[in-house]
Design a protein around this motif. Structure first.
Motif, mmCIF file in Angstrom:
data_model
loop_
_atom_site.group_PDB
_atom_site.id
_atom_site.type_symbol
_atom_site.label_atom_id
_atom_site.label_comp_id
_atom_site.label_asym_id
_atom_site.label_seq_id
_atom_site.Cartn_x
_atom_site.Cartn_y
_atom_site.Cartn_z
ATOM 1 N N ARG A 154 0.848 -1.228 0.014
ATOM 2 C CA ARG A 154 0.035 0.002 0.075
ATOM 3 C C ARG A 154 0.862 1.211 0.035
ATOM 4 O O ARG A 154 0.306 2.238 -0.731
ATOM 5 C CB ARG A 154 -1.000 0.074 1.146
ATOM 6 N N VAL A 155 1.896 1.066 0.744
ATOM 7 C CA VAL A 155 2.787 2.183 0.755
ATOM 8 C C VAL A 155 3.699 2.564 -0.568
ATOM 9 O O VAL A 155 3.642 3.621 -1.076
ATOM 10 C CB VAL A 155 3.770 2.139 1.773
ATOM 11 N N GLY B 187 1.617 6.432 -6.801
ATOM 12 C CA GLY B 187 0.669 7.391 -7.107
ATOM 13 C C GLY B 187 0.999 8.867 -7.045
ATOM 14 O O GLY B 187 0.407 9.591 -7.879
ATOM 15 N N LEU B 188 1.438 9.276 -6.159
ATOM 16 C CA LEU B 188 1.836 10.738 -5.859
ATOM 17 C C LEU B 188 2.892 11.241 -7.001
ATOM 18 O O LEU B 188 2.699 12.239 -7.454
ATOM 19 C CB LEU B 188 2.680 10.897 -4.496
ATOM 20 N N VAL B 189 3.819 10.407 -7.364
ATOM 21 C CA VAL B 189 4.543 10.706 -8.272
ATOM 22 C C VAL B 189 3.975 10.855 -9.456
ATOM 23 O O VAL B 189 4.052 11.680 -10.494
ATOM 24 C CB VAL B 189 5.658 9.614 -8.395
ATOM 25 N N LEU C 194 8.552 -1.042 -3.572
ATOM 26 C CA LEU C 194 7.885 -1.886 -2.742
ATOM 27 C C LEU C 194 6.349 -2.453 -3.304
ATOM 28 O O LEU C 194 5.844 -3.421 -2.755
ATOM 29 C CB LEU C 194 7.245 -0.490 -1.808
ATOM 30 N N MET C 195 5.945 -1.781 -4.342
ATOM 31 C CA MET C 195 4.860 -2.599 -5.216
ATOM 32 C C MET C 195 4.984 -3.886 -5.607
ATOM 33 O O MET C 195 4.459 -4.930 -5.526
ATOM 34 C CB MET C 195 4.211 -1.718 -6.242
#
Length: 266
Positions: free
Chosen positions: A2-3, A9-11, A247-248
């Protein structure tokens, strides 16, 4: 996981809407070189006097699309070669995989630099160059995964029914090797981000006046003591994007490891 999704997503959000929020055009000269932050330049100016914030907001698209497209094409072509070699066997297997082994002898970054020295580093060619570097690596992964599938009963049944060979590869083998290919895609994407950034930093990627995070690091590192934001912010953007995708990928790999592999038959 999730992190990783949040960071990535922010990038991507910055990449999509950033150019519309930039206070200046990325190539506009708005002040003296390496000026400190001010009301007109919230992150100061770079080595030419351009607005650092505007260039950061406009500089992510190249890394994202080159990394993603290059990785996608490399994985698709490499998977096709690996599965074809594993299913065909014989001379086709030896020819394809020995060729891939020769290319695998070159580290990806070295192979990319070699290709760039032959072809110009234009934005339209850079995804193709990245893809070529990944093809032999992915082909070996796909070959190993497909070898465990080609002898299964459902493949033999399809052959007995006279199913065309390409249809067998597409409908019987591909679904059963998709999971390792998806994990490998995530890993390659993470490495592609670093490689594309390194290409710009080494001066063989996009060229000025293009807005690019890797290029910004190269252009402004000599003024790091005077005005650090021209280097610090693009470095953070690249790091967050790389960390998020990593991380994903790790989260997806752990999820896959907990699930028993299923044979997909048609």
């Amino acid at each position: 996981m999730r992190v990783g999704l949040v960071l990535t997503g922010l990038v991507l959000l910055v990449v999509v809407i950033g150019p519309f929020l930039a206070p200046h055009a990325h190539s506009d000269i708005i002040g003296a070189p390496f000026s400190p932050p001010s009301a007109t330049a919230l992150l100061g100016t770079d080595y030419l006097g351009e607005d650092v914030l505007s260039r950061v907001l406009a500089g992510g698209r190249s890394i994202v699309w080159i990394s993603f497209v290059g990785t996608l094409v490399g994985v698709a072509v490499g998977a096709a070669i690996g599965m074809t070699a594993a299913y065909s066997g014989g001379v086709v297997d030896e020819l394809l995989m020995r060729t891939m082994d020769v290319l695998r002898a070159f580290p990806p970054l070295v192979l990319i630099l070699l290709l760039v020295s032959v072809a110009r580093a234009e934005s339209a060619l850079m995804p193709l160059i990245v893809a070529i570097a990944w093809v032999p690596q992915v082909a070996r992964v796909a070959y190993g995964a497909a070898k465990e599938v080609v002898g299964r009963e459902f493949v033999e049944s399809a052959e007995a029914l006279g199913t065309p060979r390409m249809r067998i590869v597409r409908r019987e083998i591909l679904p059963n090797v998709m999971t390792p290919l998806m994990v490998d895609f995530g890993l390659r994407l993470t490495w592609s981000i670093g490689i594309v950034s390194a290409m710009s930093f080494l001066g063989v990627g996009l060229q000025p006046p293009a807005a690019d995070w890797g290029l910004m690091i190269k252009e402004n590192y000599q003024g790091l003591a005077l005005q650090p934001w021209g280097v610090v912010v693009p470095v953070l953007c690249v790091a967050v994007f790389t960390f998020g995708t990593n991380l994903m990928t790790e989260g997806f790999a752990r999820t896959v490891a907990r699930v028993s592999p299923l044979e997909v038959t048609t």
